[in-house]
Design a protein around this motif. Structure first.
Motif, mmCIF file in Angstrom:
data_model
loop_
_atom_site.group_PDB
_atom_site.id
_atom_site.type_symbol
_atom_site.label_atom_id
_atom_site.label_comp_id
_atom_site.label_asym_id
_atom_site.label_seq_id
_atom_site.Cartn_x
_atom_site.Cartn_y
_atom_site.Cartn_z
ATOM 1 N N ARG A 66 10.502 -26.636 22.001
ATOM 2 C CA ARG A 66 9.926 -26.447 20.665
ATOM 3 C C ARG A 66 8.475 -26.914 20.638
ATOM 4 O O ARG A 66 7.596 -26.243 20.089
ATOM 5 C CB ARG A 66 10.732 -27.221 19.625
ATOM 6 C CG ARG A 66 12.040 -26.587 19.259
ATOM 7 C CD ARG A 66 12.787 -27.441 18.252
ATOM 8 N NE ARG A 66 14.083 -26.859 17.935
ATOM 9 C CZ ARG A 66 15.092 -27.538 17.434
ATOM 10 N NH1 ARG A 66 14.976 -28.836 17.172
ATOM 11 N NH2 ARG A 66 16.231 -26.936 17.171
ATOM 12 N N ALA A 67 8.214 -28.067 21.218
ATOM 13 C CA ALA A 67 6.855 -28.598 21.243
ATOM 14 C C ALA A 67 5.935 -27.707 22.074
ATOM 15 O O ALA A 67 4.791 -27.455 21.698
ATOM 16 C CB ALA A 67 6.852 -30.020 21.795
ATOM 17 N N LEU A 68 6.440 -27.216 23.175
ATOM 18 C CA LEU A 68 5.660 -26.386 24.086
ATOM 19 C C LEU A 68 5.353 -25.011 23.499
ATOM 20 O O LEU A 68 4.234 -24.505 23.612
ATOM 21 C CB LEU A 68 6.429 -26.238 25.401
ATOM 22 C CG LEU A 68 5.745 -25.644 26.607
ATOM 23 C CD1 LEU A 68 4.551 -26.486 27.020
ATOM 24 C CD2 LEU A 68 6.734 -25.544 27.754
ATOM 25 N N LEU A 69 6.356 -24.417 22.842
ATOM 26 C CA LEU A 69 6.229 -23.047 22.365
ATOM 27 C C LEU A 69 5.832 -22.936 20.897
ATOM 28 O O LEU A 69 5.400 -21.872 20.450
ATOM 29 C CB LEU A 69 7.553 -22.294 22.580
ATOM 30 C CG LEU A 69 8.043 -22.211 24.025
ATOM 31 C CD1 LEU A 69 9.448 -21.645 24.081
ATOM 32 C CD2 LEU A 69 7.083 -21.378 24.852
ATOM 33 N N GLY A 70 6.058 -24.002 20.150
ATOM 34 C CA GLY A 70 5.755 -23.950 18.729
ATOM 35 C C GLY A 70 6.696 -23.056 17.953
ATOM 36 O O GLY A 70 6.325 -22.461 16.947
ATOM 37 N N GLU A 71 7.933 -22.938 18.423
ATOM 38 C CA GLU A 71 8.934 -22.144 17.720
ATOM 39 C C GLU A 71 10.296 -22.793 17.853
ATOM 40 O O GLU A 71 10.476 -23.709 18.643
ATOM 41 C CB GLU A 71 8.959 -20.697 18.215
ATOM 42 C CG GLU A 71 9.299 -20.523 19.678
ATOM 43 C CD GLU A 71 9.222 -19.074 20.129
ATOM 44 O OE1 GLU A 71 10.287 -18.444 20.280
ATOM 45 O OE2 GLU A 71 8.099 -18.579 20.333
ATOM 46 N N ASP A 72 11.239 -22.297 17.055
ATOM 47 C CA ASP A 72 12.577 -22.865 17.020
ATOM 48 C C ASP A 72 13.562 -21.875 17.642
ATOM 49 O O ASP A 72 13.273 -20.684 17.722
ATOM 50 C CB ASP A 72 12.979 -23.173 15.570
ATOM 51 C CG ASP A 72 14.133 -24.146 15.476
ATOM 52 O OD1 ASP A 72 14.498 -24.752 16.504
ATOM 53 O OD2 ASP A 72 14.679 -24.294 14.376
ATOM 54 N N GLY A 73 14.710 -22.372 18.057
ATOM 55 C CA GLY A 73 15.747 -21.518 18.616
ATOM 56 C C GLY A 73 16.724 -22.336 19.438
ATOM 57 O O GLY A 73 16.584 -23.550 19.568
ATOM 58 N N SER A 74 17.690 -21.648 19.993
ATOM 59 C CA SER A 74 18.654 -22.301 20.877
ATOM 60 C C SER A 74 18.001 -22.530 22.234
ATOM 61 O O SER A 74 16.944 -21.964 22.539
ATOM 62 C CB SER A 74 19.892 -21.418 21.047
ATOM 63 O OG SER A 74 19.563 -20.259 21.802
ATOM 64 N N VAL A 75 18.641 -23.339 23.050
ATOM 65 C CA VAL A 75 18.095 -23.600 24.385
ATOM 66 C C VAL A 75 17.951 -22.286 25.156
ATOM 67 O O VAL A 75 16.943 -22.062 25.846
ATOM 68 C CB VAL A 75 18.937 -24.654 25.144
ATOM 69 C CG1 VAL A 75 20.300 -24.127 25.524
ATOM 70 C CG2 VAL A 75 18.201 -25.157 26.375
ATOM 71 N N LYS A 76 18.906 -21.390 25.014
ATOM 72 C CA LYS A 76 18.856 -20.100 25.712
ATOM 73 C C LYS A 76 17.697 -19.243 25.190
ATOM 74 O O LYS A 76 16.944 -18.658 25.971
ATOM 75 C CB LYS A 76 20.187 -19.371 25.544
ATOM 76 C CG LYS A 76 20.326 -18.124 26.355
ATOM 77 C CD LYS A 76 21.731 -17.554 26.236
ATOM 78 C CE LYS A 76 21.902 -16.343 27.101
ATOM 79 N NZ LYS A 76 23.286 -15.843 27.063
ATOM 80 N N GLU A 77 17.548 -19.175 23.867
ATOM 81 C CA GLU A 77 16.468 -18.374 23.273
ATOM 82 C C GLU A 77 15.095 -18.923 23.649
ATOM 83 O O GLU A 77 14.179 -18.156 23.979
ATOM 84 C CB GLU A 77 16.610 -18.358 21.747
ATOM 85 C CG GLU A 77 17.832 -17.622 21.254
ATOM 86 C CD GLU A 77 18.170 -17.930 19.794
ATOM 87 O OE1 GLU A 77 18.901 -17.113 19.194
ATOM 88 O OE2 GLU A 77 17.728 -18.979 19.265
ATOM 89 N N LEU A 78 14.965 -20.242 23.600
ATOM 90 C CA LEU A 78 13.682 -20.853 23.921
ATOM 91 C C LEU A 78 13.332 -20.697 25.399
ATOM 92 O O LEU A 78 12.166 -20.472 25.748
ATOM 93 C CB LEU A 78 13.677 -22.321 23.501
ATOM 94 C CG LEU A 78 13.716 -22.551 21.995
ATOM 95 C CD1 LEU A 78 13.980 -24.019 21.677
ATOM 96 C CD2 LEU A 78 12.431 -22.082 21.336
ATOM 97 N N ASN A 79 14.318 -20.790 26.261
ATOM 98 C CA ASN A 79 14.057 -20.568 27.687
ATOM 99 C C ASN A 79 13.649 -19.122 27.943
ATOM 100 O O ASN A 79 12.775 -18.854 28.775
ATOM 101 C CB ASN A 79 15.267 -20.953 28.531
ATOM 102 C CG ASN A 79 15.238 -22.410 28.900
ATOM 103 O OD1 ASN A 79 14.291 -22.880 29.506
ATOM 104 N ND2 ASN A 79 16.276 -23.137 28.531
ATOM 105 N N ARG A 80 14.264 -18.189 27.244
ATOM 106 C CA ARG A 80 13.892 -16.777 27.373
ATOM 107 C C ARG A 80 12.438 -16.584 26.914
ATOM 108 O O ARG A 80 11.655 -15.905 27.581
ATOM 109 C CB ARG A 80 14.828 -15.887 26.556
ATOM 110 C CG ARG A 80 14.548 -14.401 26.755
ATOM 111 C CD ARG A 80 15.507 -13.501 25.988
ATOM 112 N NE ARG A 80 16.885 -13.777 26.333
ATOM 113 C CZ ARG A 80 17.820 -14.175 25.461
ATOM 114 N NH1 ARG A 80 17.530 -14.340 24.201
ATOM 115 N NH2 ARG A 80 19.058 -14.391 25.861
#
Length: 125
Positions: free
Chosen positions: A63-77
């Protein structure tokens, strides 16, 4: 669910039973297959023990790196897509640290006795 024993306690108990009570009774290829099964149960126990905390920490880093929210799978994608597009690389603040922490969390489950992992733990890394 709050039933006792927990899945962690169950998998650990089965692994301990097989290791302590059954292993001494068999040999040869069957003993090898039993050691493989025990290793799988040990891995599942470690995964169940660490999963919630390591996933939560990974989500926070992402979240800190990407500046967005989501599940661990969504954020890794999303991270993988940004890396593929060249939007994020090792010069991006926080990425190397995130990758290192994620790798260490995965090794804690998959290969906790791996010599390089143990050495890095000793360094506090």
């Amino acid at each position: 669910m709050q039933d006792e024993p927990t899945p962690i306690e169950l998998t650990k108990s089965v692994a301990d039973f097989l290791r302590n009570d059954i292993t001494p009774l068999i040999s040869g290829h069957q003993a090898f297959k039993l050691r493989v099964a025990i290793n799988i149960l040990d891995l599942v126990t470690r995964q169940l023990t660490r999963e919630e905390g390591s996933d939560a920490a990974e989500v926070e880093r992402l979240r800190a790196l990407l500046g967005e929210d989501g599940s661990v799978k969504e954020l890794n994608r999303a991270l993988a897509e940004r890396i593929a597009k060249g939007e994020v690389d090792l010069a991006t603040p926080g990425l190397a640290e995130h990758l290192w922490a994620t790798t260490m969390d995965k090794l804690a489950v998959d290969q906790p006795n791996y010599a390089s992992y143990r050495r890095e733990l000793g360094r506090g890394g």
